[in-house]
Design a protein around this motif. Structure first.
Motif, short mmCIF file in Angstrom:
data_model
loop_
_atom_site.label_atom_id
_atom_site.label_comp_id
_atom_site.label_asym_id
_atom_site.label_seq_id
_atom_site.Cartn_x
_atom_site.Cartn_y
_atom_site.Cartn_z
N HIS A 49 -11.90 24.74 25.15
CA HIS A 49 -10.52 25.31 24.19
C HIS A 49 -9.98 24.22 23.96
CE1 HIS A 49 -11.68 29.39 24.77
NE2 HIS A 49 -10.88 29.66 23.51
N LEU A 50 -9.29 23.16 24.95
CA LEU A 50 -8.91 21.86 25.20
C LEU A 50 -9.55 20.83 24.59
CD1 LEU A 50 -7.49 22.03 28.56
CD2 LEU A 50 -6.28 22.44 26.41
N ALA A 78 -0.39 22.54 25.78
CA ALA A 78 0.49 22.55 26.62
C ALA A 78 1.19 24.29 26.13
CB ALA A 78 1.77 22.05 26.60
N GLU A 79 0.19 25.34 25.08
CA GLU A 79 1.05 26.09 25.01
C GLU A 79 -0.29 27.39 25.89
OE1 GLU A 79 1.78 27.79 21.49
OE2 GLU A 79 2.78 26.61 20.53
N LEU A 80 -1.42 26.34 25.06
CA LEU A 80 -3.15 27.04 25.53
C LEU A 80 -2.42 26.82 27.10
CD1 LEU A 80 -5.60 25.38 23.73
CD2 LEU A 80 -4.06 27.48 23.21
N GLU A 81 -1.89 25.94 27.91
CA GLU A 81 -2.13 26.15 29.54
C GLU A 81 -1.56 26.95 30.05
OE1 GLU A 81 -3.93 24.28 31.37
OE2 GLU A 81 -4.56 22.27 30.59
N GLU A 82 -0.55 27.62 29.40
CA GLU A 82 0.14 28.31 29.53
C GLU A 82 -0.70 29.78 29.94
OE1 GLU A 82 4.01 29.09 27.00
OE2 GLU A 82 4.53 26.94 27.76
N PHE A 134 -4.11 30.01 29.94
CA PHE A 134 -4.36 30.25 31.00
C PHE A 134 -4.03 30.57 32.59
CE2 PHE A 134 -7.09 27.16 28.18
CZ PHE A 134 -7.96 28.11 28.00
N THR A 135 -2.44 29.51 32.97
CA THR A 135 -2.60 29.77 33.90
C THR A 135 -1.69 31.47 33.27
OG1 THR A 135 -1.05 27.52 34.12
CG2 THR A 135 -0.25 29.29 35.32
N GLU A 136 -1.87 31.52 32.29
CA GLU A 136 -0.95 33.43 32.85
C GLU A 136 -2.50 34.25 33.41
OE1 GLU A 136 0.87 34.44 29.26
OE2 GLU A 136 -0.42 36.66 29.45
N ILE A 137 -3.74 33.29 32.61
CA ILE A 137 -4.46 34.31 33.16
C ILE A 137 -4.95 34.43 35.04
CG2 ILE A 137 -7.64 34.34 32.74
CD1 ILE A 137 -7.27 32.95 30.28
N ARG A 138 -4.75 32.95 35.03
CA ARG A 138 -5.31 32.68 36.34
C ARG A 138 -4.35 33.29 37.17
NH1 ARG A 138 -8.04 28.49 38.55
NH2 ARG A 138 -8.19 27.43 36.69
N VAL A 139 -3.21 33.90 36.59
CA VAL A 139 -2.31 34.52 37.92
C VAL A 139 -2.75 36.25 37.79
CG1 VAL A 139 0.21 35.82 37.87
CG2 VAL A 139 -0.47 33.47 37.42
N VAL A 140 -3.22 36.64 36.37
CA VAL A 140 -3.54 37.78 36.74
C VAL A 140 -4.47 38.12 37.05
CG1 VAL A 140 -4.63 39.55 35.14
CG2 VAL A 140 -2.75 37.98 33.88
N ILE A 171 -6.06 35.48 21.84
CA ILE A 171 -4.70 35.00 22.18
C ILE A 171 -4.80 32.74 22.02
CG2 ILE A 171 -2.50 34.25 23.37
CD1 ILE A 171 -2.43 36.30 22.45
N LEU A 172 -6.38 32.93 22.47
CA LEU A 172 -6.00 31.01 22.79
C LEU A 172 -7.08 30.67 20.78
CD1 LEU A 172 -8.48 31.26 25.72
CD2 LEU A 172 -5.57 29.98 25.16
N SER A 173 -7.59 31.42 20.46
CA SER A 173 -8.67 31.14 18.94
C SER A 173 -6.82 30.80 18.32
CB SER A 173 -9.59 31.80 18.89
OG SER A 173 -8.64 33.47 18.48
N THR A 174 -6.05 32.20 18.21
CA THR A 174 -5.52 32.40 17.49
C THR A 174 -4.20 30.87 17.26
OG1 THR A 174 -4.12 33.93 18.51
CG2 THR A 174 -5.44 34.93 16.27
N LYS A 175 -3.76 30.91 18.43
CA LYS A 175 -2.88 29.58 18.57
C LYS A 175 -3.24 27.99 18.14
CE LYS A 175 0.06 31.19 22.67
NZ LYS A 175 0.08 31.39 24.30
#
Ligand code: ASP
Ligand code: MG
Length: 426
Positions: free
Chosen positions: A73-74, A88-92, A94-100, A122-126
């Motif tokens: 994606h990046l 930065a938004e996408l990183e958020e 990815f962080t959320e996914i990692r936490v889940v 979410i990633l694609s639409t952003k």
């Protein structure tokens, strides 16, 4: 008039295709009020399914699929020339996914799956929304989780229509109505929704078409366009039949039957909401956006070409009571309850005095469990490595051609459709 566009994963598979989608949107905005439903990029959903497995196997510690997705994606963001804000938004995300992945891997599988797998959209639409803004299109990103409400049937959320209708009316219409909003375009996700508790739910694999139909229904849209990598709805899968032909027009009934029998061109749940409000469905090619594609509407079409739908990897289970008694309503009731509990869909069934046969997808996650339970009360016979072939508007020569060299295990015919369960052709 409202229009809904749906772009599938293949239409946003890389930077070049995002530019192409943005061009199609730019060419259509303004005349109509446009809401676009976008799927996850390329094979992201499959990669997220793999991530779910990795997260469960390693208790969230080893997640190579996540690194691959992040780079994928990046790289696209970079190639599109977007600013650091979006990365930065996408990183958020990815962080959320990692936490889940690391905190909830003990949770119920279907719930866990949905929290992770829904993130592809979410990633694609952003990215798509940001790219549209970048080229001067006033795109508005909306999280479909705040617009489509379902129950907590994870991996196959059931839509709460009154709440969804209210959410879409109050949150989408205001963004598109009035002269000041004339050029606005809404970008939202397919496939995902939320429960009233705010947990993410998916609508079933390939469910983005259904999302588009839900939005169209709630907006009283004039039409839905599904943009695909094929010219429209064809009479066979062009990967299996290179000389497949395009239908210019189909009725809702034709489309529903094709989808029900397993043609993968549209998700089976898509047609009903459209038919209920007489919303026209167009299936068009994003590779050739000026071609008309197929129009599906409320009109019976006569003299259609035969169509061929092939479902591979099928299994046939024959079920008879242990004591040689007849299969009666009570048994059938029990059997269907059992299948529903295992969330097994019957693709074809056949009923005789002392046995009942079902043809189902041979899903290794579901079939062994149901077989085990069936054996408690019934004698079962199981056959796999089969194909279910449906021919609409068939003739005998076509049937013969399909049967050649194969063993027939079940057959159903009516005046225009024949369905054959055959030994696999390869
Ligand atoms: N991304 C989801 C899937 O691949 C939904 C869709 O594409 O329709 O199943
Ligand atoms: Mg897809």
């Amino acid at each position: 008039m409202y229009k809904v566009f749906k772009f599938g994963g293949a239409s946003v598979k890389d930077a070049g295709s995002v530019r192409n989608v943005a061009q199609i949107i730019r060419d259509h905005k303004g005349d109509d009020q446009l809401l676009c439903v976008v799927s996850a990029m390329a094979k992201t959903t499959n990669a997220l399914e793999l991530l779910v497995q990795q997260a469960r196997a390693s208790k969230g510690k080893e997640l190579p699929a996540l690194d691959t997705l992040r780079n994928f994606h990046l790289d696209i963001v970079q190639e599109l020339g977007l600013d650091a804000g979006i990365s930065a938004e996408l990183e958020e995300t990815f962080t959320e996914i990692r936490v889940v992945c690391s905190t909830e891997s003990e949770n119920e599988y279907n719930y866990f799956y949905d929290q992770i797998v829904s993130q592809g959209e979410i990633l694609s639409t952003k990215i798509v929304a940001r790219y549209l803004q970048h080229i001067g299109v006033p795109a508005i990103y909306k999280d479909a989780g705040g617009l489509i409400r379902t129950d907590a049937t994870y991996r196959e959320g059931k839509v709460n229509w009154p709440v969804t209708q209210h959410l879409i009316e109050t949150q989408v219409k205001v963004l598109l109505e009035g002269e000041a909003h004339r050029n606005n375009v809404i970008i939202t996700q397919g496939f995902t929704a939320k429960t009233s508790e705010g947990a993410r739910v998916t609508l079933g694999r390939e469910g983005s078409d259904y999302s588009a139909a839900i939005f169209a229904y709630c907006l009283d849209a004039e039409e839905v366009t599904i943009w695909k990598d094929v010219p429209g709805i064809l009479n066979a899968d062009p990967k299996l039949f290179p000389d497949a032909q395009l239908f210019n027009r189909l009725s809702y009934t034709d489309a529903i039957e094709l989808a029900y029998y397993g043609a993968t061109v549209i998700h089976p749940k898509t047609i009903k909401p459209l038919q209920n409000k007489n919303i026209v469905l167009r299936v068009r090619s994003f590779l050739n956006p000026s071609a008309p594609g197929t129009v599906v509407e409320n009109e019976e079409i006569f003299g259609l070409l035969p169509s061929f739908i092939i479902k591979k990897n099928q299994a046939l289970i024959s079920i008879s009571p242990r004591d040689f008694s007849f299969i009666m309503e009570e048994n059938l009731g029990q059997l269907f309850t059992l299948l529903a509990t295992h969330r097994i869909k019957v693709n074809l069934m056949q009923h005789s005095a002392i046995s009942f046969s079902i043809c189902i997808d041979n899903d290794p996650m579901r079939v062994p469990g149901v077989l085990e339970q069936l054996k408690e009360n019934y004698v079962t016979e199981f056959r796999d490595n089969l194909e279910l072939i449906t021919i609409r508007n068939y003739n005998e020569a076509l049937v013969e051609r399909f049967m050649r060299g194969r063993t027939l295990f079940a057959e159903q015919k009516n005046d225009h459709t024949v369905r054959l369960v055959l030994s696999s052709g390869n």
